[in-house]
Design a protein around this motif. Structure first.
Motif, mmCIF file in Angstrom:
data_model
loop_
_atom_site.group_PDB
_atom_site.id
_atom_site.type_symbol
_atom_site.label_atom_id
_atom_site.label_comp_id
_atom_site.label_asym_id
_atom_site.label_seq_id
_atom_site.Cartn_x
_atom_site.Cartn_y
_atom_site.Cartn_z
ATOM 1 N N ALA A 151 10.468 -17.812 -8.782
ATOM 2 C CA ALA A 151 9.388 -18.360 -10.028
ATOM 3 C C ALA A 151 10.707 -19.405 -10.738
ATOM 4 O O ALA A 151 12.050 -18.973 -10.451
ATOM 5 N N PRO A 152 10.251 -20.045 -11.744
ATOM 6 C CA PRO A 152 11.240 -20.816 -12.531
ATOM 7 C C PRO A 152 12.422 -20.086 -13.007
ATOM 8 O O PRO A 152 12.258 -19.078 -13.785
ATOM 9 N N GLY A 153 13.521 -20.669 -12.595
ATOM 10 C CA GLY A 153 15.105 -19.912 -13.295
ATOM 11 C C GLY A 153 15.455 -18.747 -12.173
ATOM 12 O O GLY A 153 16.646 -18.314 -12.442
ATOM 13 N N ASP B 96 5.549 -28.472 -4.369
ATOM 14 C CA ASP B 96 5.019 -28.647 -5.575
ATOM 15 C C ASP B 96 5.811 -27.972 -6.742
ATOM 16 O O ASP B 96 5.524 -27.240 -7.654
ATOM 17 N N TYR B 97 7.270 -28.081 -6.729
ATOM 18 C CA TYR B 97 8.131 -27.783 -7.634
ATOM 19 C C TYR B 97 9.223 -28.582 -7.702
ATOM 20 O O TYR B 97 9.834 -29.390 -6.975
ATOM 21 N N ALA B 98 10.279 -28.134 -9.064
ATOM 22 C CA ALA B 98 11.337 -29.168 -8.966
ATOM 23 C C ALA B 98 12.708 -28.288 -9.196
ATOM 24 O O ALA B 98 12.410 -27.044 -9.321
ATOM 25 N N PRO C 183 14.064 -22.892 -9.305
ATOM 26 C CA PRO C 183 13.264 -23.878 -9.521
ATOM 27 C C PRO C 183 13.098 -24.314 -11.098
ATOM 28 O O PRO C 183 13.213 -23.247 -11.860
ATOM 29 N N THR C 184 13.255 -25.767 -11.455
ATOM 30 C CA THR C 184 13.290 -25.651 -12.805
ATOM 31 C C THR C 184 11.900 -25.754 -13.393
ATOM 32 O O THR C 184 11.627 -25.584 -14.620
ATOM 33 N N SER C 185 10.944 -26.091 -12.386
ATOM 34 C CA SER C 185 9.669 -25.825 -12.855
ATOM 35 C C SER C 185 8.712 -25.663 -11.432
ATOM 36 O O SER C 185 9.340 -25.994 -10.363
ATOM 37 N N GLY C 186 7.705 -24.948 -11.606
ATOM 38 C CA GLY C 186 6.833 -24.579 -10.362
ATOM 39 C C GLY C 186 7.332 -23.415 -9.709
ATOM 40 O O GLY C 186 8.758 -22.861 -9.996
ATOM 41 N N GLU C 187 6.698 -23.049 -8.686
ATOM 42 C CA GLU C 187 7.033 -21.954 -7.871
ATOM 43 C C GLU C 187 7.557 -22.328 -6.607
ATOM 44 O O GLU C 187 6.842 -23.315 -6.111
ATOM 45 N N LYS C 188 8.513 -21.600 -5.885
ATOM 46 C CA LYS C 188 8.916 -22.071 -4.837
ATOM 47 C C LYS C 188 8.653 -20.912 -3.810
ATOM 48 O O LYS C 188 8.817 -19.587 -3.859
#
Length: 359
Positions: free
Chosen positions: A257-259, A297-299, A342-347
């Motif tokens: 998850a983000p972070g 679809d994540y950063a 991830p800084t945004s989105g889920e990996k």
């Protein structure tokens, strides 16, 4: 739970001691044989006999609540599948796709997969369509399960794909489009509702522990949710690496998850740690790491080799393969890497560790 009984002639039922020899003649204790089957059926009185056989067959395969007995487990799964239980057919397909419990039999595995699909087992239906389309094409929507089975070309799936070399030493490679995007989505679906906090190896005990250095989540792909498609993917990996499926650990799906992050670490087991000595002697060193990126679809969220100034972020379906040992077969400290947050989105990532094998 009500007592389990044996009928003796025309007399009243006589209770069988759990530790007594099983009256079926197997030579096992009653509690580990027909008593376990009776318990399974009583625990699920509303389910069919085939469903109870399926559940108990899986228990024998995984030694969950009963002593491990793969032969008995496979027999029960086959009986349930022949009786029309689609979940049992899906499990029977998975069992035939590996040599862990007997001879690998791909034709029979695919036959069971088609049978599970015909019975309405959705994960089997989706995986059958994916396998029929091949590793480079999107699946169709056909419901002709036998026709789809006939279209599957396993040799195409097991043909080693082209590899891009990112680094010679340590050996780090990427494989574009290693699996189709539909297979990525299927793997993520298989672990929905099963995620738990990821763990690391404890050097003191050799066991798994929760640690602040790793705060993402993960799920093992065990026999109950691995599915035939996962074994095909593992065999595709094995063909590329030139190693047998038996050298592979249980695969995992990782979620960030983000972070969430996994701090810099090595995948190999430190040879001078006493807790690892027995495992290294039995299974060999963790020689290879193989990652498949299940979404893009994540950063952020790169795999970072912190001592090499190398960050990698795969597209959906791409793979990253790196050797944890150097050319001399020794642990390579230059493979230290991190899962950046991830800084945004889920990996989502499929992770497969491969041992060097013991001959």
């Amino acid at each position: 739970m009500p007592p389990l009984y044996q009928v003796v002639g025309m007399n009243s039922p006589k209770r069988i001691s759990r530790n007594a020899p099983c009256p079926c003649g197997s030579g096992k204790r009653y509690k580990n044989c027909c008593g376990a089957l009776g318990a399974a059926k009583q625990a699920g009185a509303s389910e069919s006999e085939s469903a109870a056989n399926s559940r108990l067959g899986l228990a024998y395969l995984t030694a969950n609540g009963v002593p491990g007995d793969p032969h008995r487990g496979i027999k029960l799964l086959d009986q349930a599948a022949e009786a029309g239980d689609p979940q049992a057919a899906a499990l029977a397909a998975t069992v035939r796709a590996t040599d862990l419990w007997g001879k690998q039999d791909w034709p029979q595995a695919l036959e069971y997969l088609a049978r599970a699909s015909a019975g309405g087992h959705q994960p089997s239906q989706e995986s059958l369509r994916i396998l029929a389309a091949g590793p480079h094409s999107a699946p169709g929507i056909s419901n002709d399960w036998d026709a789809l089975r006939a279209e599957i070309d396993l040799q195409l799936w097991f043909a080693p794909p082209p590899v891009d070399v990112l680094r010679e030493c340590p050996a780090i490679r990427s494989i574009p489009h290693f699996i189709p995007v539909a297979a990525c989505d299927w793997l993520v679906t298989q672990v929905q509702g099963r995620l738990a906090r990821a763990t690391i190896y404890d050097k003191r005990t050799g066991g798994d522990v929760v640690d602040q250095r790793r705060i993402n989540s993960q799920s093992d792909l065990g026999v109950e949710n691995m599915g035939l498609l996962t074994f095909v993917i593992r065999s595709r990996i094995a063909a590329l690496l030139g190693q047998p499926d038996s050298d592979m650990e249980i695969p995992k799906v990782l979620h960030y998850a983000p972070g969430e992050t996994f701090a810099p670490h090595y995948d190999y087991l430190t040879p001078d740690e006493p807790a690892y000595a027995m495992e290294l002697a039995q299974r060999g060193q963790r020689a290879e790491t193989f990652l498949i990126y299940l979404n893009d679809d994540y950063a952020g969220g790169e795999t970072a080799f912190v001592d090499l100034d190398l960050n990698y972020r795969g597209a959906k379906g791409d793979a990253l393969w790196f050797s944890n040992l150097d050319a001399a077969g020794q642990p390579d400290p230059n493979t230290r890497h991190a899962g950046l947050p991830p800084t945004s989105g889920e990996k989502w990532v499929f992770s497969q560790w491969v041992r060097e094998g013991k001959g």
